[in-house]
Design a protein around this motif. Structure first.
Motif, mmCIF file in Angstrom:
data_model
loop_
_atom_site.group_PDB
_atom_site.id
_atom_site.type_symbol
_atom_site.label_atom_id
_atom_site.label_comp_id
_atom_site.label_asym_id
_atom_site.label_seq_id
_atom_site.Cartn_x
_atom_site.Cartn_y
_atom_site.Cartn_z
ATOM 1 N N TYR A 77 1.002 -1.287 0.121
ATOM 2 C CA TYR A 77 0.229 -0.088 -0.017
ATOM 3 C C TYR A 77 0.735 1.241 -0.115
ATOM 4 O O TYR A 77 0.628 2.133 -0.692
ATOM 5 N N LEU A 78 1.882 1.370 0.725
ATOM 6 C CA LEU A 78 2.880 2.319 0.646
ATOM 7 C C LEU A 78 3.486 2.730 -0.728
ATOM 8 O O LEU A 78 3.505 3.755 -0.909
ATOM 9 N N ILE A 80 2.055 2.038 -3.467
ATOM 10 C CA ILE A 80 0.840 2.555 -4.146
ATOM 11 C C ILE A 80 0.570 4.211 -3.656
ATOM 12 O O ILE A 80 0.601 4.922 -4.730
ATOM 13 N N SER A 81 0.768 4.320 -2.433
ATOM 14 C CA SER A 81 0.673 5.684 -2.107
ATOM 15 C C SER A 81 1.565 6.677 -2.720
ATOM 16 O O SER A 81 1.616 7.711 -3.141
ATOM 17 N N PRO A 117 -6.450 0.376 -5.445
ATOM 18 C CA PRO A 117 -5.971 1.690 -5.106
ATOM 19 C C PRO A 117 -6.473 2.585 -3.917
ATOM 20 O O PRO A 117 -6.009 3.491 -3.621
ATOM 21 N N GLN A 119 -7.239 2.499 -0.664
ATOM 22 C CA GLN A 119 -6.296 2.689 0.491
ATOM 23 C C GLN A 119 -5.092 3.463 0.193
ATOM 24 O O GLN A 119 -4.653 4.455 0.722
ATOM 25 N N GLY A 120 -4.235 3.158 -0.814
ATOM 26 C CA GLY A 120 -3.081 3.966 -1.546
ATOM 27 C C GLY A 120 -3.477 5.363 -1.697
ATOM 28 O O GLY A 120 -2.759 6.363 -1.492
ATOM 29 N N PRO A 133 2.301 9.314 4.701
ATOM 30 C CA PRO A 133 1.231 8.452 4.192
ATOM 31 C C PRO A 133 0.323 8.318 5.526
ATOM 32 O O PRO A 133 -0.935 7.988 5.336
ATOM 33 N N TYR A 182 -0.741 0.525 8.188
ATOM 34 C CA TYR A 182 -1.031 0.792 6.977
ATOM 35 C C TYR A 182 -1.723 -0.403 6.162
ATOM 36 O O TYR A 182 -1.841 -0.453 4.927
#
Length: 583
Positions: A77-78, A80-81, A117, A119-120, A133, A182
């Motif tokens: 997820y990080l 994607i962020s 996407p 959450q990101g 983030p 996260y």
């Protein structure tokens, strides 16, 4: 420990309800009058709950700081962020990607996290606006509590909705892994709350904004928990079709214009956006990164699917993860007893996280307070519908071999609505003339507040914290999420060094990477201050070092206690640097 404390406080509350039910009545009545005035201002209530959740998590930062990621899912997820924060949907594949390979991260055809996407995207907002983030996670928790309050206003009334919103802030917005990692959870809960909150409003009022909010809720679910969102949406779709079927022609035309068309419009836009995202990340508008990862050799999610040939593993730690975790889970699900064990553990996770003891005993008391001859027909249609939504969704979630508590996040508002309905039913109950029910409705939030205070004082009181989840134990409202402070310390130390750094990570043969993988990197490798890479031997390491020429090179022994950081041996070493350890 805290689950036992919760059980003890719940039993104590029950005992007090039958012995001294008028305990604290004057104080509770004054508090109820104050909150009643706020509850009648519906819009303000939603805002106050959201801001209170944000302020509460902010106040905990001195004792619950910004979390250091540890789980593979978090790093996915990080990535994607960070990709979104750089203004991209995907990143180009580095020629050195075998050195940088990470679980749950796609490198072919593009470099991107494998998850959907939503959450990101929230995390990227926090990263861009507030510099990290985590602040996106923080914002999502506040929005979740506000959305839950709004949903509950339509299902249980304004006063109970305000109580439910504050309970969500206490139980989910403070120490839960939704607010302290996260992994996600709050974003999908926002989607579920928007959908269920719009449904009862859209039918009588037929206003465009409710249809739009429902569409946004479904779009969030499609981009956070798409599989679970399908089962969650089935009863809602049926309810909408039945509603339209019963309408007469003039009303039907109005409903189609003001409800169905806006809803479908949002859904079509969401599908187009998802297709574009998939196209940019995988090259196919119908194939998300998650499916590409499965096609590259991951264990299938359903026990009836055939197992593919094991992929080639470059690193022993990856092979260990495959054999001892994912493959072992699939093989366990092939037998009846194994499948039963998986389902039982999933049930335990669901109960411990969403109910615990304090949210469970209102249902037990509702059953005790039920008079003889009570039947399902006496339950309101709205309550029956929420039960159906929960049942259908949980039935769908029982099919795969994997389950974590946040998989059911879309049901958060429905679970709270059912618990508050039980409390509302219990409140007028009297036992031998004593207002037992009224005390119970006051005891539930009081126990939650007392538990929060106890958790905040856990350090000075030297209380044993709940075991890390999901490494061991069951997830509850204050479960400690996995952390990797050693990697964070190395990253922080090297980020303060002049110039750019390259860290070659060396593992022991039995290294467990599920919560201790070090090789995760930012979206833009060329501009990254620090790059982590796998140790592939002196010859291959030389190719990596030559490619990232100009960086100071380090070697970290990740399994030393504590992990040891030192200059990489040879002419490409980090010149002039001294040894250090991650503390």
């Amino acid at each position: 420990m805290f689950l036992k404390i919760e059980a003890a406080l719940s039993v104590l509350a029950l005992a007090l309800a039958f012995t001294v039910p008028r305990l604290g009545s004057r104080w509770f009545e004054a508090l109820e009058r104050t909150f009643g005035k706020l509850a009648r201002r519906r819009g303000l209530s939603v805002v106050v709950v959201g801001l209170a959740a944000l302020a509460l998590r902010l106040a905990l930062l001195p004792i619950l700081p910004i979390p250091a990621p540890a789980a593979m899912d978090e790093f996915s997820y990080l990535l994607i962020s960070d990709t979104f924060a750089h203004g991209r949907l995907a990143n180009p594949t580095s020629p050195m990607w075998p050195h940088l390979e990470s679980p749950l991260v796609l490198w072919q055809p593009t470099h991107v996290g494998i998850y959907h996407p939503a959450q990101g995207l929230f995390m990227a907002v926090g990263q861009v606006l507030l510099g990290h983030p985590f602040w996106g996670v923080w914002l999502s928790v506040g929005i979740m509590c506000a959305a839950i309050t709004w949903m509950l206003q339509a299902w249980v009334g304004e006063s109970w909705a305000l109580l439910g919103g504050f309970l969500a802030a206490i139980r989910l917005g403070t120490y839960s892994y939704w607010a302290d990692s996260y992994w996600g959870g709050a974003v999908a809960a926002i989607g579920g709350a928007l959908v269920l909150g719009a449904l009862p409003r859209m039918k009588p009022h037929r206003r465009v904004r409710y249809a739009l909010l429902m569409g946004v809720g479904f779009a969030i679910l499609a981009n956070s928990r798409p599989y679970e969102g399908i089962f969650f949406g089935i009863p809602i779709a049926v309810a909408l079709l039945v509603w339209l079927w019963k309408l007469k022609r003039p009303e039907l035309g109005q409903a189609l214009k003001r409800a169905v068309v806006p809803l479908l419009g949002v859904l079509v836009l969401a599908l187009v956006a998802m297709g574009y995202y998939f196209w940019r990340t995988t090259g196919n508008p119908t194939t998300p990164p998650y499916l590409v990862a499965g096609q590259q050799g991951d264990v299938p999610p359903f026990p009836w699917q055939k197992l593919k040939a094991a992929p080639h593993f470059r690193y022993p730690a990856f092979e260990k993860l495959h054999k001892q975790f994912t493959l072992a889970r699939y093989e366990l699900a092939q037998s009846f007893t194994g499948r039963a064990a998986i389902e039982w553990f999933a049930f335990e996770q669901f109960w411990s996280f969403y109910f615990g003891f304090v949210f469970l005993f209102p249902f037990a008391l509702a059953w005790v307070a039920t008079p003889y001859g009570f039947s399902l027909k006496d339950i309101s249609p709205g309550t029956r519908f929420l039960v159906v939504v929960c049942a259908v969704t949980l039935a769908g979630e029982a099919l795969p071999i994997w389950y974590n508590a946040h998989y059911s996040a879309e049901l958060t508002c429905a679970i709270l609505a059912l618990m508050l309905t039980a409390l509302r039913y219990v409140r007028p109950w009297r036992w031998r003339g004593r207002p037992v029910g009224r005390f119970i409705t006051r005891a539930v939030p009081a126990v939650c507040v007392l538990l929060l205070a106890t958790r905040m004082a856990a350090g000075p009181l030297k209380l044993h914290l709940t075991a890390l989840w999901p490494q061991s134990g069951l997830p509850i409202w204050c479960t400690t999420a996995p952390k990797n402070p050693a990697r964070a310390a190395v990253l922080r130390e090297l980020s303060q060094q002049p110039g750019r750094q390259l860290v070659i990570v060396r593992y022991s043969p039995d290294h467990d990477i599920y919560f201790n993988e070090w090789v995760y990197n930012r979206a833009d490798l060329d501009s990254a201050k620090v790059i982590f890479a796998h140790d592939m031997g002196e010859e291959k390491n030389k190719d990596l070092i030559d490619y990232f020429n100009g960086r100071r090179v380090w070697l970290v022994y990740a399994d030393d206690k504590p992990p040891r950081l030192e200059p990489y041996p040879g002419p490409k070493a980090a010149s002039g640097a001294s040894r250090s350890t991650a503390r």
